[in-house]
Write a protein that holds these residues in place. Structure first.
Motif, PDB file in Angstrom:
ATOM      1  N   SER A 251       0.854  -1.458   0.090  1.00  0.00           N
ATOM      2  CA  SER A 251      -0.079  -0.041  -0.097  1.00  0.00           C
ATOM      3  C   SER A 251       0.939   1.839   0.304  1.00  0.00           C
ATOM      4  O   SER A 251       1.743   1.021   0.090  1.00  0.00           O
ATOM      5  CB  SER A 251      -1.123   0.190   1.523  1.00  0.00           C
ATOM      6  OG  SER A 251      -1.458  -0.622   1.118  1.00  0.00           O
TER       7      SER A 251
ATOM      8  N   ARG B 169       0.403   5.985  -0.393  1.00  0.00           N
ATOM      9  CA  ARG B 169       0.107   6.753  -0.649  1.00  0.00           C
ATOM     10  C   ARG B 169       1.206   8.485  -0.175  1.00  0.00           C
ATOM     11  O   ARG B 169       2.766   7.833   0.190  1.00  0.00           O
ATOM     12  CB  ARG B 169      -0.908   7.032   0.362  1.00  0.00           C
ATOM     13  CG  ARG B 169      -0.447   8.031   2.262  1.00  0.00           C
ATOM     14  CD  ARG B 169      -1.432   8.301   3.215  1.00  0.00           C
ATOM     15  NE  ARG B 169      -2.314   6.981   3.751  1.00  0.00           N
ATOM     16  CZ  ARG B 169      -3.540   6.782   3.186  1.00  0.00           C
ATOM     17  NH1 ARG B 169      -4.047   7.907   2.865  1.00  0.00           N
ATOM     18  NH2 ARG B 169      -3.918   5.943   3.414  1.00  0.00           N
TER      19      ARG B 169
ATOM     20  N   GLN C 286      -1.191  13.650   0.780  1.00  0.00           N
ATOM     21  CA  GLN C 286      -1.952  12.734   0.034  1.00  0.00           C
ATOM     22  C   GLN C 286      -3.028  12.271   0.932  1.00  0.00           C
ATOM     23  O   GLN C 286      -2.659  11.181   1.934  1.00  0.00           O
ATOM     24  CB  GLN C 286      -2.217  11.601  -1.586  1.00  0.00           C
ATOM     25  CG  GLN C 286      -1.367  12.406  -2.674  1.00  0.00           C
ATOM     26  CD  GLN C 286      -1.743  13.853  -2.472  1.00  0.00           C
ATOM     27  OE1 GLN C 286      -3.172  14.173  -3.493  1.00  0.00           O
ATOM     28  NE2 GLN C 286      -1.244  15.762  -3.070  1.00  0.00           N
TER      29      GLN C 286
ATOM     30  N   THR D 247      -5.126   9.816   0.008  1.00  0.00           N
ATOM     31  CA  THR D 247      -6.572   8.514  -1.115  1.00  0.00           C
ATOM     32  C   THR D 247      -4.556   8.102  -1.125  1.00  0.00           C
ATOM     33  O   THR D 247      -3.884   8.962  -1.960  1.00  0.00           O
ATOM     34  CB  THR D 247      -7.114   9.072  -1.845  1.00  0.00           C
ATOM     35  OG1 THR D 247      -8.050  10.111  -1.791  1.00  0.00           O
ATOM     36  CG2 THR D 247      -7.331   8.076  -2.677  1.00  0.00           C
ATOM     37  N   ALA D 248      -4.991   6.663  -0.541  1.00  0.00           N
ATOM     38  CA  ALA D 248      -4.171   5.925  -1.202  1.00  0.00           C
ATOM     39  C   ALA D 248      -4.169   5.876  -2.500  1.00  0.00           C
ATOM     40  O   ALA D 248      -4.609   5.652  -3.799  1.00  0.00           O
ATOM     41  CB  ALA D 248      -4.271   4.439   0.029  1.00  0.00           C
ATOM     42  N   ALA D 249      -2.676   5.493  -3.338  1.00  0.00           N
ATOM     43  CA  ALA D 249      -2.536   5.496  -4.606  1.00  0.00           C
ATOM     44  C   ALA D 249      -2.332   3.580  -5.065  1.00  0.00           C
ATOM     45  O   ALA D 249      -2.956   4.012  -6.102  1.00  0.00           O
ATOM     46  CB  ALA D 249      -1.238   5.921  -5.181  1.00  0.00           C
TER      47      ALA D 249
END
Length: 712
Positions: A479, A481, A485, A487-489
């Motif tokens: 995981s 981000r 930011q 929101t997780a990329a």
């Protein structure tokens, strides 16, 4: 190996051999990643620096082979014609065991006489640095603190500066004492012979004072230059090794922080440092005034604290304004860099009014802060000058009464006037010096904050040496981000790519494909989970080894100012013209390069100015293919190419990458001809993974979704 290799190759190979024997293995790629320059030979000083960067201690010295014992071994012996060997062990009085890069990878035995004929008399002794094993503690900073260790290494030079300051201040007494003696002894008695003798003596003192002041400035310049080189390299190395996740703010603001090094360096190589060194000697002059002028010493004794109080009173204002000036300068630099880098877009989009407004606002804010700072500084300077003049007038007025009462002589009064001016002279620069101190302190804090940012090569960290990788890639519950930011990329990515497998990553814009490529290159560390190459977490592999084994083409085709040859060969180690030519032909770049009159010496502007987007991508592709790395990672490698050029590139890549692991990030279905497996990413998660025909069948069945870009 070829015996004609330059010493750069020999010393690099000697270092890797010694490091392995000391159980600190390091690859040649890792050594080159920390070097200055790529085409220059590795010097013995460079060898020592590289050894220290990788957990060893090295020293160069003269030593005879006849008396060389095993206590100094292993050691690198420097030979004629730029060669070098590692002396491993002394077998007996006439034989050595050594590693010679020119003879292969295995140690050999050689006679003392044969080695002596090539030996130039210098050895580099190498040892592993002692690193105590501790729990729950940070490792010691390699090489010491970036700033204080640089100053500490020049402590003897600064000691000489203090000694020179003491001498010049003592010699400064000569003029006032000379005038006092002339008024009190020579004039009343018309002692011309004494005047000649005194003149000769004071002339010698003045010449000696001039020489000492000159030497003092040379000492400061020398110390400043050495500290400049050492600190400058430490700072720039840290910037190059900085974790991308740690970088904050605009590029211009970041560059402005680096510029603060100039302010810090100038302070330690300027007259401001001399003024600080001279401050303690104020009390010397006040003491001499007391000896020759008696009660007159009270005048400078009162004036000095008053001037100091004025200087200290303005410090809070100067400190605050210094911080504001730094922030405003960073803002202005950010606007400037953004405007210069995006000048073409500004012209095309008509954004000039907006950028001009930002620039004028930044200039206005910086001008206001600067005006306030200069006003306060000038006030302090004027107050200091007033105190200095008032002190001299007070000396004269008070001295007249003392001379009239017979307490002191006329010569003593005049000498005291001169000594008072000399005593208060360092204070005349106090306000300016304090301003520079505040600027230096602000610069130090900004740079220290930068130096404390996470690095790819943290102090005390020793990576696994993996010069060659097979090409297996695994992601386990990854995981990630981006900084700042919410929101997780990427979220809970699990993926395995076998060596030699050909894989395409597809997905919508912003789905996380390019982020996944950055994680594979180790540019960003995962927030959770692990990225493995050959079943080893890439955080354990030296970043230089990892990237040496991955030929990468990033989404933005970035070229550097220089020639086509330099841009293709960048990062490679002494590639031959044949290798460069082969890589260019495979990428398809040779066609347009060969048509240019200058060929591979064709100049390229900054960021590839003068070339089309497709030509830039072809050169970047040639750079990735150079040396046939076991893994190829390409992010939209043909996005700026025409259809015909893309077909030719695909055909060449298909033939050239048979044995390599290939990962392609793309929106173009034409590139799928290169792969056997397709992975579709959406909103940071893998929603489809399998053979190309199986995964693409639903896509082909819903062409409207592909056209709208919801799947690819």
């Amino acid at each position: 190996m070829n015996a004609a290799n330059p010493r750069s190759d020999a010393l690099e190979q000697c270092l890797t051999f010694v490091a392995t024997r000391l159980e600190l293995p390091v690859s040649e790629a890792a050594i080159r990643a920390q070097r200055v320059g790529t085409g220059t030979p590795l010097t013995p000083d460079g060898f020592i620096d590289a050894a220290e960067r990788h957990g060893m201690v090295a020293a160069l010295g003269e030593h005879t082979l006849a008396t060389l014992g095993n206590s100094l071994l292993p050691a690198v012996a420097l030979l004629k014609n730029g060669r070098a060997v590692v002396i491993i062990e002394r077998i007996d009085d006439e034989r050595f065991a050594l590693f010679d890069p020119a003879l292969g990878n295995q140690p050999v035995e050689t006679a003392l006489n044969a080695l002596q004929a090539e030996y130039i008399g210098h050895l580099i002794a190498v040892r592993a640095r002692y690193r105590p094993v501790t729990l729950n503690s940070e490792p010691a900073i390699q090489g010491g603190h970036w700033f204080w260790s640089a100053l500490s290494s020049n402590r003897w030079v600064y000691t000489q500066v203090v000694i020179a300051a003491a001498l010049t201040n003592f010699l400064g007494l000569a003029t006032s004492l000379f005038i006092m003696v002339v008024y009190d002894r020579v004039l009343p008695n018309e002692a011309i012979e004494s005047l000649v003798a005194l003149t000769i003596g004071v002339s010698i003192a003045l010449l000696f004072d001039f020489a000492v002041k000159t030497l003092r400035q040379l000492f400061i310049e020398r110390a400043g230059q050495e500290a400049d080189l050492r600190m400058g390299r430490r700072i720039f190395d840290h910037v190059l090794n900085l974790q991308m996740s740690a970088k904050r703010g605009s590029t211009g603001g970041f560059a402005n922080t680096l510029r603060e090094f100039e302010s810090l360096r100038d302070f330690f190589a300027s007259a401001s440092l001399v003024a600080l060194v001279d401050l303690p000697f104020i009390f010397l002059f006040i003491g001499v005034i007391y000896l020759i002028g008696g009660p007159l010493f009270m005048v400078p004794l009162i004036a000095v604290p008053l001037v100091l109080l004025i200087g200290l009173a303005v410090q809070p204002f100067l400190k605050r304004l210094s911080g504001q000036a730094f922030e405003e300068s960073r803002s202005k630099q950010g606007v400037l860099i953004e405007a210069v880098a995006g000048l073409e877009t500004i012209k095309a989009s008509g954004a000039a009014p907006m950028i001009r407004q930002r620039w004028e606002e930044s200039v206005q804010q910086q001008s206001n802060v600067g005006r306030k700072g200069r006003a306060i500084q000038q006030f302090a300077l004027n107050a200091t000058a007033f105190a200095q003049q008032a002190a001299q007038v007070s000396i004269v007025v008070y001295g007249v009464f003392l001379v009239g009462d017979g307490v002191i002589s006329m010569g003593a009064m005049i000498a005291c006037v001169i000594l008072t001016g000399r005593a208060l002279a360092p204070l005349a620069q106090l306000a300016q010096t304090m301003t520079r101190i505040n600027q230096a302190r602000t610069s130090y804090r900004a740079l220290d904050q930068l130096m404390n940012m996470p690095s790819e090569r943290p102090a005390g960290r020793h990576y696994l040496s993996r010069p060659t990788l097979e090409g297996k890639i695994s992601l386990q519950d990854v995981s990630f981000r981006y900084p700042e930011q919410t929101t997780a990329a990427l979220a809970n990515i699990n993926l395995t790519i076998e060596p030699g497998e050909k894989v395409a990553l597809l997905g919508r814009v912003g789905s996380g494909k390019s982020t996944l490529a950055r994680l594979l290159l180790g540019i960003y560390p995962p927030e959770k989970g692990a990225v493995l190459v050959d079943d080893t977490d890439i955080r354990q592999i030296d970043p230089a080894d990892l990237r040496h084994n991955i030929g990468s083409v990033l989404q933005e085709a970035w070229l550097f100012s220089g020639t086509v040859r330099q841009n293709i060969a960048i990062g490679a180690h002494h590639p031959t013209d044949e290798q460069i030519l082969q890589a260019a032909k495979l990428a398809g770049a040779h066609d347009f390069i060969a048509r240019h009159p200058q060929g591979y010496d064709m100049p390229i502007g900054e960021r590839g100015e003068g070339l089309s987007g497709g030509q830039r991508q072809l050169i970047c592709l040639a750079r990735a293919l150079l040396g046939a790395p076991p893994m190829l990672l390409m992010d939209e490698p043909t996005s700026a190419m025409d259809i015909q050029t893309e077909k030719e590139v695909i055909a060449r890549l298909s033939a050239a990458s048979q044995s390599q692991t290939l990962v392609i990030v793309t929106h173009r279905t034409s590139l799928l001809a290169l792969v056997d497996r397709v992975i579709i990413v959406d909103q940071g998660q893998i929603i489809a993974d399998g053979p190309k025909a199986q995964v693409m069948r639903p896509v082909e069945a819903a062409p409207h979704r592909t056209r709208e870009g919801t799947t690819l």
